[in-house]
Design an enzyme around this catalytic site. Sequence first.
Site, PDB file in Angstrom:
ATOM      1  N   CYS A  95      98.724  42.953 -19.721  1.00  0.00           N
ATOM      2  CA  CYS A  95      97.823  44.113 -19.836  1.00  0.00           C
ATOM      3  C   CYS A  95      97.525  44.401 -21.287  1.00  0.00           C
ATOM      4  O   CYS A  95      96.505  44.998 -21.613  1.00  0.00           O
ATOM      5  CB  CYS A  95      98.459  45.331 -19.182  1.00  0.00           C
ATOM      6  SG  CYS A  95     100.118  45.652 -19.796  1.00  0.00           S
TER       7      CYS A  95
HETATM    8  P1  NAD Z   1      97.055  44.994  -8.468  1.00  0.00           P
HETATM    9  O1  NAD Z   1      96.518  46.354  -8.750  1.00  0.00           O
HETATM   10  O2  NAD Z   1      96.256  44.091  -7.613  1.00  0.00           O
HETATM   11  O3  NAD Z   1      98.478  45.105  -7.763  1.00  0.00           O
HETATM   12  C1  NAD Z   1      99.526  45.861  -8.339  1.00  0.00           C
HETATM   13  C2  NAD Z   1     100.459  46.304  -7.228  1.00  0.00           C
HETATM   14  O4  NAD Z   1      99.746  47.238  -6.390  1.00  0.00           O
HETATM   15  C3  NAD Z   1     100.913  45.170  -6.317  1.00  0.00           C
HETATM   16  O5  NAD Z   1     102.244  45.370  -5.930  1.00  0.00           O
HETATM   17  C4  NAD Z   1      99.984  45.313  -5.122  1.00  0.00           C
HETATM   18  O6  NAD Z   1     100.528  44.806  -3.929  1.00  0.00           O
HETATM   19  C5  NAD Z   1      99.833  46.825  -5.037  1.00  0.00           C
HETATM   20  N1  NAD Z   1      98.638  47.272  -4.335  1.00  0.00           N
HETATM   21  C6  NAD Z   1      97.460  46.622  -4.202  1.00  0.00           C
HETATM   22  N2  NAD Z   1      96.605  47.357  -3.447  1.00  0.00           N
HETATM   23  C7  NAD Z   1      97.260  48.484  -3.111  1.00  0.00           C
HETATM   24  C8  NAD Z   1      96.911  49.627  -2.335  1.00  0.00           C
HETATM   25  N3  NAD Z   1      95.707  49.746  -1.779  1.00  0.00           N
HETATM   26  N4  NAD Z   1      97.824  50.609  -2.190  1.00  0.00           N
HETATM   27  C9  NAD Z   1      99.034  50.516  -2.766  1.00  0.00           C
HETATM   28  N5  NAD Z   1      99.436  49.445  -3.497  1.00  0.00           N
HETATM   29  C10 NAD Z   1      98.550  48.442  -3.675  1.00  0.00           C
HETATM   30  O7  NAD Z   1      97.386  44.342  -9.888  1.00  0.00           O
HETATM   31  P2  NAD Z   1      97.981  42.903 -10.192  1.00  0.00           P
HETATM   32  O8  NAD Z   1      96.907  41.900  -9.953  1.00  0.00           O
HETATM   33  O9  NAD Z   1      99.294  42.724  -9.519  1.00  0.00           O
HETATM   34  O10 NAD Z   1      98.283  43.022 -11.751  1.00  0.00           O
HETATM   35  C11 NAD Z   1      97.322  42.853 -12.731  1.00  0.00           C
HETATM   36  C12 NAD Z   1      96.832  44.187 -13.250  1.00  0.00           C
HETATM   37  O11 NAD Z   1      97.960  44.952 -13.693  1.00  0.00           O
HETATM   38  C13 NAD Z   1      95.933  44.062 -14.454  1.00  0.00           C
HETATM   39  O12 NAD Z   1      94.847  44.948 -14.325  1.00  0.00           O
HETATM   40  C14 NAD Z   1      96.826  44.477 -15.616  1.00  0.00           C
HETATM   41  O13 NAD Z   1      96.146  44.981 -16.734  1.00  0.00           O
HETATM   42  C15 NAD Z   1      97.685  45.497 -14.978  1.00  0.00           C
HETATM   43  N6  NAD Z   1      98.924  45.684 -15.729  1.00  0.00           N
HETATM   44  C16 NAD Z   1      99.062  46.812 -16.465  1.00  0.00           C
HETATM   45  C17 NAD Z   1     100.213  47.011 -17.216  1.00  0.00           C
HETATM   46  C18 NAD Z   1     100.397  48.255 -18.042  1.00  0.00           C
HETATM   47  O14 NAD Z   1     101.520  48.563 -18.412  1.00  0.00           O
HETATM   48  N7  NAD Z   1      99.328  48.982 -18.319  1.00  0.00           N
HETATM   49  C19 NAD Z   1     101.229  46.042 -17.219  1.00  0.00           C
HETATM   50  C20 NAD Z   1     101.038  44.898 -16.443  1.00  0.00           C
HETATM   51  C21 NAD Z   1      99.879  44.725 -15.691  1.00  0.00           C
END
Ligand code: NAD
Length: 490
Positions: free
Chosen positions: A294
Amino acid sequence: MTSTASDISTATADLITARHLINGEWLGGADTERMNPARPGELAALSPSGTAADVDAAITAATAAQPAWAALPAPARGAILMTAGNLLLDRQTAIAEDLVREEGKTLAEAKGEVKRASDVLRFFGSLGWAATGEVLPSGLPDTTITTRREPLGIVGLITPWNFPIAIPAWKAAPALISGNAVVIKPAELTPLSATHLARALQDAGLPAGVFNVVHGKGRVVGDALARDSRIAGLSFTGSTNVGLGLQEILNARRARVQLEMGGKNGVLVLDDADPRKAAQVVAAGAFGLTGQACTATSRVYVTPGIRAAFLEALTAEAAQYTAGDGLEGAKMGAVVSSQQFEQNQAAVRTAVERGATLLHGAYDGGTDAGFLFPAAVLTDLPFDDAAVTEEIFGPVVAVLEVPDYEAGLAAINDSRYGLTAGICTDSLAFSTDFAARAQAGVIKVNRPTAGLDLNVPFGGVKDSSTNTFREQGKSALDFFTWGKTVYTGV
Ligand code: NAD
């Protein structure tokens, strides 16, 4: 050769099977397959597809276990966290290898991540000995005022795949040391890493029900977690769209919510910087962790005097980051999935179609050898190109020219995101001004935008974060506790 759950031995299947952890019991089938992104056809992990009933059972277990856990003296809670941290370190290589197989990063990165998770557990464990309140003077006679921090109760954690053990650790440790019980839903793509964290906590003596894991789909398990009224706070890291949806659910029932979301982190490179050092800083931020952080650098603004030398040095750096199998010494690991691979290709292709020059990289390769995407350096592209404005989450960096510092700062701030921002310069005046005026939660001067210390606050502004509670360091305790003020008279 393709291996599936049905043609590997039971012993091997056991080793790569993540289970739910509910009330101290490992439960659930092995019905979801996760393939190794660097080795087509190789099974990396199996996990259960959780249901709302699993979430209900986990929250019920957490509810039963939390009061006794909160009543345990904080140093005793801390001792368990520290033991779990030590166990992760004992198991560092084996866990890191599982992490590489399911996520794709390099072994060195994965080992570093396991070490980070271990350090985080030990850091928060040590806070079991720290003061948690203050003694304050009262205007009333013979009265003392103290402040206390109380645990929220049962907290939900939803985590992404890109730091599959470090993020669960840096959310769970402050929650647990504060006396909360936890239900976590790890990312579907990386079920094993969070399972290793759970196993270390269990082996360290964490009472049953205090830390529960439910695997499965976000819109099933994550949604059920967010909606359950027994969850007093939800800490989420992931994409901005999912995070904002969860915020609505939590706000509607006035529960606490912490969101750390996407980024589009920019670096400003000024004429007075050393072009080679600036290129190293940018390349480490853009291509380290396969750009799947991120905090990754994805847009760079350069002033005219350094542009040519910087681009030449950055192109040479990009050539060093050859993508390969993280277990076989690659400098850059695999992209996590075919979907992410295609997203990276589309971002580069679209930019080139809009007139960008691709100085390093390609966007037409196949995936026969795994999701290996070459480090991409784009330049001469419009400021409104999606590669400049939208998170790609891959090893792609766009370099744009700006006339001077002020224009560069304005370009850095012209984004819906505000996670990290960097500047490469020898000027104290510019770096000081940048630290004050750049709109991001973390500022890096002559250092890569990615890479964080564990003992300092972390979080973003704008669409990168709820910008209310910070993660990491002692600030992380704020989200998982509420304050109480006590007047005591004699
Ligand atoms: P994602 O949003 O697709 O998934 C994150 C989590 O949310 C997963 O466990 C997923 O199963 C869950 N999820 C998905 N849909 C959901 C819903 N409708 N309700 C509840 N939970 C749900 O993200 P990803 O692809 O796993 O990770 C990548 C993203 O994470 C990127 O946008 C990245 O920038 C961000 N990220 C941010 C940080 C930070 O600290 N700001 C750190 C790491 C990653």
